[in-house]
Design an enzyme around this catalytic site. Structure first.
Site, mmCIF file in Angstrom:
data_model
loop_
_atom_site.group_PDB
_atom_site.id
_atom_site.type_symbol
_atom_site.label_atom_id
_atom_site.label_comp_id
_atom_site.label_asym_id
_atom_site.label_seq_id
_atom_site.Cartn_x
_atom_site.Cartn_y
_atom_site.Cartn_z
ATOM 1 N N GLY A 207 0.834 -1.208 0.000
ATOM 2 C CA GLY A 207 0.000 0.000 0.000
ATOM 3 C C GLY A 207 0.857 1.241 0.000
ATOM 4 O O GLY A 207 2.053 1.179 -0.306
ATOM 5 N N ASN A 208 0.266 2.372 0.293
ATOM 6 C CA ASN A 208 1.041 3.606 0.415
ATOM 7 C C ASN A 208 0.407 4.489 1.482
ATOM 8 O O ASN A 208 -0.641 4.155 2.044
ATOM 9 C CB ASN A 208 1.162 4.321 -0.934
ATOM 10 C CG ASN A 208 -0.193 4.700 -1.484
ATOM 11 O OD1 ASN A 208 -0.894 5.532 -0.910
ATOM 12 N ND2 ASN A 208 -0.585 4.082 -2.594
#
Ligand code: C5P
Length: 399
Positions: A207-208
């Site tokens: 993810g980020n």
């Protein structure tokens, strides 16, 4: 944010959040408004009329039958004020407003009020989620009320949940926006927000750090300016703005499917999501086990949703807005992205300025102009972006 020259009726209900309404009175005042305060009897138990008198320079009104007043106070007041703000809007006040009761100065004045109505509910989560409260709220929304909050967080009871009154700044901003023209009325805007999570196995993902704040702010402001909003959101802890059609997705592929389905009706697509460029080539159906050696993950390219939209769109619709988060040569990359992805506007910012926080320093890049904006809140930036969208997507244009 400006309320210069406006008279605002601030109705204070009887909840513990009433103390925050003093800060709200100050915010409204700071935005240039002339504030007339009306308090319910219960509100005066939490905060005194003198506090509001001190802040606004005008006595707070508490009595329908005010012996010092010779006319009809509720009519006088509401003839002067072009906007009403109810904060905190207690469950009782919401119910009385929904029913159209006029049994004290606050409810009577609200029944006689002109112009937009902004309500900032505050109550215990159990009262908030009660179907009676939600039905009253739906009635008020159907009549055009603008609802701000409530927020999720710690409550006076020591518990935590949805029920806190929105921050005074947010309520004041909504009040200012309520008077802004509905220049997006009749338009359907698709907004993507947040990160994508690309599954690695049943419990892990890539993810980020995107919070979704920019996209959620865009949705909030677009709604306020009259647009119909489809918010396609990756995983985010934020509460979506009331009134948006929310489409929850996790991966880039799911986001592409959701956007594609909404595309035929879209007048504008604003891709503020931080979409992962790559996903794990294979998703293990079982949890990956630790082994003695190193682990390498092979990645496959995700579709570039924005580039696909740009390639497929029949100009001039839908209006396309992309984002560029860079660490260097902001304008150069933004110009390149504008051309490559066939966008109308690229909102460029440096990674250090915009991620996670409540504000941002952005540069708006179009085919003909580069506008470097000063630091501002994401809500203010959303207004600027939507200004550009509004000029390009008139409801009257063909298509
Ligand atoms: O090329 P880059 O990923 O930096 O472009 C960023 C813009 O493109 C953002 O508006 C983002 O939402 C969008 N994007 C996309 N699909 C991807 C990657 C980015 O739509 N797979």
């Amino acid at each position: 944010m400006s309320l210069a020259g406006q008279s605002v009726m601030l109705v204070v209900g009887g909840g513990i959040a009433a103390y925050k309404s003093a800060a709200l009175a100050r915010e409204l005042q700071r935005a240039g408004a002339r504030v007339e305060t009306v308090m319910t009897a219960a509100a005066t138990r939490f905060i005194t009329p003198l506090t509001f008198a001190g802040i606004t320079g005008r006595a707070a009104h508490t009595e329908l039958w005010d012996p010092s007043f010779s006319g009809e106070l509720h009519i006088e007041l509401t003839s002067r004020c072009g906007l009403s703000v109810v904060a905190p809007a207690t469950a009782n006040l919401l119910a009385r407003m929904a029913l159209g009761l006029a049994d004290d100065l606050a409810s009577t004045a609200l029944l006689a009020a002109r112009g937009p109505l902004v309500v900032a509910p505050a109550m215990h989560p159990r009262m908030w989620t009660n179907p009676a409260t939600q039905a009253n709220l739906a009635t008020l929304i159907a009549r055009g009320a603008i609802v701000v909050g409530p927020d999720d967080g710690p409550l006076a009871s020591g518990e935590s949940g949805v029920g806190r009154m929105a921050a005074p700044e947010a309520i004041a901003r909504a009040a200012a926006d309520a008077l802004c023209p509905k220049d997006l009325e009749g338009l359907r805007v698709v907004i993507t927000a947040g990160p994508t999570y690309e599954a690695l196995d049943p419990v892990r993902f890539l993810g980020n750090r995107s919070s979704g704040r920019m996209g959620y702010a865009l949705a909030e402001v677009a709604l306020r300016r009259g647009a119909g909003v489809d918010l396609v959101t990756g995983p985010s802890a934020l509460a979506p703005p009331v009134g948006a059609s929310v489409h929850r997705v996790r991966s880039a592929l799911e986001m592409r499917d959701a956007v594609s389905a909404l595309l035929p009706a879209a007048d504008a697509v604003i891709m503020s999501a931080a979409v992962a460029d790559y996903r794990p080539a294979t998703v293990s159906t079982e949890k990956l086990k630790k082994t003695a050696g190193e682990l390498s993950i092979s990645l496959t390219k995700n579709p570039d949703i924005l580039a696909e939209l740009g390639a497929a769109r029949g100009a001039p619709r839908p209006v396309l807005v992309g984002f560029a988060v860079e660490t260097a040569d902001l304008v150069g990359y933004a110009r390149d992205k504008l051309a490559r992805k066939r966008c109308d506007l690229v909102v460029a910012n440096l990674a250090r300025d915009g991620f996670e926080g409540d504000d941002n320093v952005a540069t708006l890049v179009t085919a003909t102009a580069v506008e470097a904006l000063p630091r501002m809140s994401k809500v203010e930036l959303a207004s600027k972006i939507l200004d550009a969208v509004a000029t390009r997507a008139r409801p009257s244009s063909p298509g």
